[in-house]
Design an enzyme around this catalytic site. Structure first.
Site, PDB file in Angstrom:
ATOM      1  N   LYS A   1      14.336  -3.682  -7.512  1.00 13.43           N
ATOM      2  CA  LYS A   1      14.370  -3.182  -6.350  1.00 13.43           C
ATOM      3  C   LYS A   1      13.607  -4.078  -5.047  1.00 13.43           C
ATOM      4  O   LYS A   1      14.212  -4.345  -4.443  1.00 13.43           O
ATOM      5  CB  LYS A   1      13.864  -1.751  -6.509  1.00 13.43           C
ATOM      6  CG  LYS A   1      13.625  -1.040  -5.073  1.00 13.43           C
ATOM      7  CD  LYS A   1      13.264   0.434  -5.142  1.00 13.43           C
ATOM      8  CE  LYS A   1      11.979   0.581  -5.159  1.00 13.43           C
ATOM      9  NZ  LYS A   1      10.957   0.358  -3.609  1.00 13.43           N
ATOM     10  N   ASN A   2      12.278  -4.274  -5.561  1.00  8.99           N
ATOM     11  CA  ASN A   2      11.490  -4.658  -4.278  1.00  8.99           C
ATOM     12  C   ASN A   2      11.911  -6.140  -4.187  1.00  8.99           C
ATOM     13  O   ASN A   2      11.473  -6.735  -2.987  1.00  8.99           O
ATOM     14  CB  ASN A   2       9.859  -4.512  -4.888  1.00  8.99           C
ATOM     15  CG  ASN A   2       9.513  -3.120  -4.849  1.00  8.99           C
ATOM     16  OD1 ASN A   2      10.064  -2.280  -4.329  1.00  8.99           O
ATOM     17  ND2 ASN A   2       8.153  -2.862  -5.251  1.00  8.99           N
TER      18      ASN A   2
ATOM     19  N   CYS B   1       3.154   7.526   4.631  1.00 10.03           N
ATOM     20  CA  CYS B   1       3.648   8.128   3.529  1.00 10.03           C
ATOM     21  C   CYS B   1       2.801   8.683   2.716  1.00 10.03           C
ATOM     22  O   CYS B   1       1.650   8.621   2.863  1.00 10.03           O
ATOM     23  CB  CYS B   1       4.741   6.927   3.112  1.00 10.03           C
ATOM     24  SG  CYS B   1       3.726   5.768   1.956  1.00 10.03           S
TER      25      CYS B   1
ATOM     26  N   ARG C   1      -0.418   2.826   5.505  1.00  8.51           N
ATOM     27  CA  ARG C   1       0.291   1.558   5.263  1.00  8.51           C
ATOM     28  C   ARG C   1       0.626   1.100   6.792  1.00  8.51           C
ATOM     29  O   ARG C   1       2.004   1.024   7.007  1.00  8.51           O
ATOM     30  CB  ARG C   1       1.772   2.296   4.568  1.00  8.51           C
ATOM     31  CG  ARG C   1       1.465   2.733   3.063  1.00  8.51           C
ATOM     32  CD  ARG C   1       2.537   2.965   2.235  1.00  8.51           C
ATOM     33  NE  ARG C   1       3.069   1.654   1.641  1.00  8.51           N
ATOM     34  CZ  ARG C   1       3.954   1.675   0.735  1.00  8.51           C
ATOM     35  NH1 ARG C   1       4.697   2.674   0.511  1.00  8.51           N
ATOM     36  NH2 ARG C   1       4.839   0.433   0.081  1.00  8.51           N
TER      37      ARG C   1
ATOM     38  N   ASP D   1       1.608  -0.202  -8.631  1.00  7.82           N
ATOM     39  CA  ASP D   1       2.652   0.575  -8.854  1.00  7.82           C
ATOM     40  C   ASP D   1       2.917   0.817 -10.162  1.00  7.82           C
ATOM     41  O   ASP D   1       3.923   1.453 -10.922  1.00  7.82           O
ATOM     42  CB  ASP D   1       3.869  -0.261  -8.449  1.00  7.82           C
ATOM     43  CG  ASP D   1       4.132  -0.452  -7.038  1.00  7.82           C
ATOM     44  OD1 ASP D   1       3.804   0.348  -6.409  1.00  7.82           O
ATOM     45  OD2 ASP D   1       5.353  -1.210  -6.688  1.00  7.82           O
TER      46      ASP D   1
ATOM     47  N   ARG E   1      14.917   6.586  -6.336  1.00  5.69           N
ATOM     48  CA  ARG E   1      14.704   5.509  -5.345  1.00  5.69           C
ATOM     49  C   ARG E   1      14.356   4.292  -5.901  1.00  5.69           C
ATOM     50  O   ARG E   1      14.728   3.006  -5.470  1.00  5.69           O
ATOM     51  CB  ARG E   1      13.602   5.908  -4.300  1.00  5.69           C
ATOM     52  CG  ARG E   1      13.798   6.992  -3.427  1.00  5.69           C
ATOM     53  CD  ARG E   1      12.588   7.346  -2.619  1.00  5.69           C
ATOM     54  NE  ARG E   1      12.016   5.887  -2.069  1.00  5.69           N
ATOM     55  CZ  ARG E   1      10.929   5.543  -1.713  1.00  5.69           C
ATOM     56  NH1 ARG E   1       9.801   6.282  -1.873  1.00  5.69           N
ATOM     57  NH2 ARG E   1      10.665   4.366  -1.377  1.00  5.69           N
TER      58      ARG E   1
HETATM   59  C1  UD1 Z   1       5.095  -3.516  -1.390  1.00  2.01           C
HETATM   60  C2  UD1 Z   1       5.906  -2.756  -2.691  1.00  2.01           C
HETATM   61  C3  UD1 Z   1       5.118  -1.522  -3.076  1.00  2.01           C
HETATM   62  C4  UD1 Z   1       3.809  -2.072  -3.805  1.00  2.01           C
HETATM   63  C5  UD1 Z   1       2.919  -2.668  -2.608  1.00  2.01           C
HETATM   64  C6  UD1 Z   1       1.699  -3.353  -3.113  1.00  2.01           C
HETATM   65  C7  UD1 Z   1       8.172  -3.160  -1.778  1.00  2.01           C
HETATM   66  C8  UD1 Z   1       9.235  -2.653  -1.106  1.00  2.01           C
HETATM   67  N1  UD1 Z   1       7.083  -2.407  -1.827  1.00  2.01           N
HETATM   68  O1  UD1 Z   1       4.718  -2.595  -0.426  1.00  2.01           O
HETATM   69  O2  UD1 Z   1       5.998  -0.918  -4.178  1.00  2.01           O
HETATM   70  O3  UD1 Z   1       2.941  -0.802  -4.085  1.00  2.01           O
HETATM   71  O4  UD1 Z   1       3.638  -3.864  -2.143  1.00  2.01           O
HETATM   72  O5  UD1 Z   1       2.023  -3.862  -4.287  1.00  2.01           O
HETATM   73  O6  UD1 Z   1       8.068  -4.159  -2.086  1.00  2.01           O
HETATM   74  N2  UD1 Z   1      -1.702  -3.622   4.867  1.00  2.01           N
HETATM   75  C9  UD1 Z   1      -2.085  -3.762   5.990  1.00  2.01           C
HETATM   76  N3  UD1 Z   1      -1.391  -4.169   7.058  1.00  2.01           N
HETATM   77  C10 UD1 Z   1      -0.137  -4.674   7.059  1.00  2.01           C
HETATM   78  C11 UD1 Z   1       0.258  -4.645   5.911  1.00  2.01           C
HETATM   79  C12 UD1 Z   1      -0.205  -4.059   4.699  1.00  2.01           C
HETATM   80  O7  UD1 Z   1      -3.372  -3.496   6.151  1.00  2.01           O
HETATM   81  O8  UD1 Z   1       0.379  -5.092   8.118  1.00  2.01           O
HETATM   82  C13 UD1 Z   1      -2.304  -3.098   3.712  1.00  2.01           C
HETATM   83  C14 UD1 Z   1      -1.654  -1.830   3.036  1.00  2.01           C
HETATM   84  O9  UD1 Z   1      -2.057  -0.650   3.704  1.00  2.01           O
HETATM   85  C15 UD1 Z   1      -2.132  -1.713   1.648  1.00  2.01           C
HETATM   86  C16 UD1 Z   1      -2.178  -3.542   1.368  1.00  2.01           C
HETATM   87  O10 UD1 Z   1      -2.114  -3.978   2.738  1.00  2.01           O
HETATM   88  O11 UD1 Z   1      -3.290  -1.363   1.850  1.00  2.01           O
HETATM   89  C17 UD1 Z   1      -0.896  -3.871   0.623  1.00  2.01           C
HETATM   90  O12 UD1 Z   1       0.319  -3.356   1.204  1.00  2.01           O
HETATM   91  P1  UD1 Z   1       1.681  -4.120   1.104  1.00  2.01           P
HETATM   92  O13 UD1 Z   1       1.497  -5.348   0.026  1.00  2.01           O
HETATM   93  O14 UD1 Z   1       2.069  -4.698   2.640  1.00  2.01           O
HETATM   94  O15 UD1 Z   1       2.697  -3.104   0.587  1.00  2.01           O
HETATM   95  P2  UD1 Z   1       4.227  -2.994   0.927  1.00  2.01           P
HETATM   96  O16 UD1 Z   1       4.904  -4.232   1.030  1.00  2.01           O
HETATM   97  O17 UD1 Z   1       4.333  -1.968   1.952  1.00  2.01           O
END
Ligand code: UD1
Length: 421
Positions: free
Chosen positions: A22-23, A118, A123, A308, A400
């Site tokens: 999915k991801n 969420c 996030r 995850d 999902r």
């Molecule tokens: C993706 C995965 C999710 C997984 C996560 C971490 C998808 C669709 N989802 O989510 O299943 O749990 O990676 O492995 O691929 N952060 C910031 N600023 C930003 C972006 C992120 O501070 O602009 C922080 C987040 O709050 C979190 C950390 O960085 O603490 C990691 O988040 P991120 O890797 O971005 O997660 P997702 O891409 O949303």
């Protein structure tokens, strides 16, 4: 609303097949917006999140054909595209933010609803926006929307404050159609990033270093459409591995890439599991263990232990011999499953970002509520272990990210049925 009823204690014997990721599928689908011709993604799992993103892209004006039986999605973004992602869709799936980079790079503008928080934490998307600004985007946040414009993105050197998966993907996508070279530092190293890099390379933009903390993307003025088969879902794979350690007799998990779950496999071996990995044929064989040993884990960006997977492993640690701990270092509020596991007889206390799990001899079935995607999987696993009947309500969360989980588990002997409440 649908629920799952599980009668615990059955052995799981036979083969379980891992679906496409999915991801990895989500950013690859948005990559189709970068080219004019028809891109094809095969092996795409039939999941609500994948359909939501396909619908979003279709609503923008692209032609989307989703053949669910063939697990194939075709996207042609040749016609006029309305570069806007409305709140109604983005709020149901945060990953919709991944359209921002491609839209901005190809059309010079994009309007995407802010995803908001969420269940598992705030996030933010600041790292996505910082990177795009560095590449020459002008960004305003108005009425809950990110409104981005550019006269043309240019390559830049960007250092992420935290390694973000979505942020790395968004900037890779944007950089592939930017003028010049982009270097991303402190980049995420997840296998989904490597899969996206393969897609972008096949479209004509050279990508180096995907899977390491430094990714270099040489942008092109035009890209070709892609034809790509998505990588197997490592989280579904990992969930099946935990099921195998709980109840395998033996259980053979087919299609998952063991290397992508090395941290989990290492922990499972530490707690006593015997895992036979046939990497060449992508077959992993597991047998139930008497009682797992307790252990301590903390989540970390790849290749560390995945956030995850912590909820699913915690289901197993509930019945470990001794006291375990799980420290969550990625998302601040990712312990929603704890209260529900405790309803099943577990003994877990959360102290700050750490869950302390005192192993009990057995769990006992009752009605529990799914709160988010991976928490739902943890409750299903706990139900397989528990005495008597467990009902997991609100399993729309599960839909999902897990393709027909109940049906797959039933196929290897679990006593599990889906019903409408
Ligand atoms: C993706 C995965 C999710 C997984 C996560 C971490 C998808 C669709 N989802 O989510 O299943 O749990 O990676 O492995 O691929 N952060 C910031 N600023 C930003 C972006 C992120 O501070 O602009 C922080 C987040 O709050 C979190 C950390 O960085 O603490 C990691 O988040 P991120 O890797 O971005 O997660 P997702 O891409 O949303």
């Amino acid at each position: 609303m649908d629920a799952l009823r599980i009668r615990g204690g059955n052995s799981l014997r036979g083969e379980l097949h891992v679906s496409g990721s999915k991801n990895a599928s989500l950013p690859i689908l948005t990559a189709a917006l970068l080219a004019e011709g028809e891109s094809v993604l095969t092996g795409a799992p039939n999941l609500v999140d994948v359909c939501t993103l396909a619908t979003l892209i279709e609503q923008m004006g692209a032609k989307v054909t989703h053949d669910e039986d063939a697990e194939e999605i075709r996207i042609s973004a040749a016609g006029p595209i309305n570069a806007e992602a409305p709140y109604e869709l983005v709020r149901t799936m945060r990953a919709s933010i991944l359209v921002l980079g491609p839209l901005l790079a190809r059309f010079g503008k994009a309007k995407v609803s802010l995803p908001g928080g969420c269940a598992i934490g705030a996030r933010p998307i600041d790292q996505h926006l910082k990177g795009l600004e560095r590449m020459g985007a002008h960004i305003e946040i108005e009425h809950g929307y990110v409104e981005a414009t550019t006269k043309g993105l240019v390559g830049a050197e960007i250092v992420f404050d935290v390694p973000t998966v979505g942020g790395t993907e968004n900037l890779m996508l944007a950089a592939s159609l930017a003028r010049g070279t982009t270097v991303l530092r402190n980049a995420a190293r997840e296998p989904e990033i490597v899969d996206l890099a393969k897609v972008i390379s096949s479209m004509g933009a050279e990508v180096e270093g995907a899977g390491t903390e430094k990714i270099t993307i040489h942008g092109q003025s035009q890209l070709q459409p892609f034809h790509h088969c998505v990588v197997p879902d490592r989280i579904e794979f990992g969930t099946f591995l935990v099921a195998g350690v709980m109840a395998g007799d033996p259980l053979v998990v087919c299609g998952g890439i063991a290397d992508h779950q090395a941290a989990l496999i290492d922990k499972l071996r530490n707690l006593g599991a015997e895992i036979d990995v046939d990497e060449a044929n992508r077959r992993t064989t597991l047998k139930r263990i008497e009682r797992p040993s307790a252990l301590d884990i903390h989540t970390a960006p790849y290749p560390g232990f995945p956030t995850d997977m912590q909820a699913q492993l915690m289901a197993l640690l509930c019945v470990a011999n001794g006291t375990s701990s799980v420290s969550e270092r990625i998302f601040e509020n990712r312990f929603m499953h704890v209260a529900e596991l405790n309803r099943l007889g577990a003994s877990i206390k959360v102290e700050g970002g750490k869950a302390v799990i005192r192993g009990v001899e057995r769990l006992s079935g009752t009605t529990v509520m799914a709160t988010d995607l991976r928490a739902s999987a943890s409750l299903v696993l706990a139900g397989l272990l528990a005495d008597g009947e467990t009902t997991v309500r609100r399993i729309y969360h599960l839909d999902r990210g897990y393709q027909r989980l109940g049906k797959k588990l039933r196929g290897v002997g679990a006593d599990i049925e889906r019903f409408s409440e």
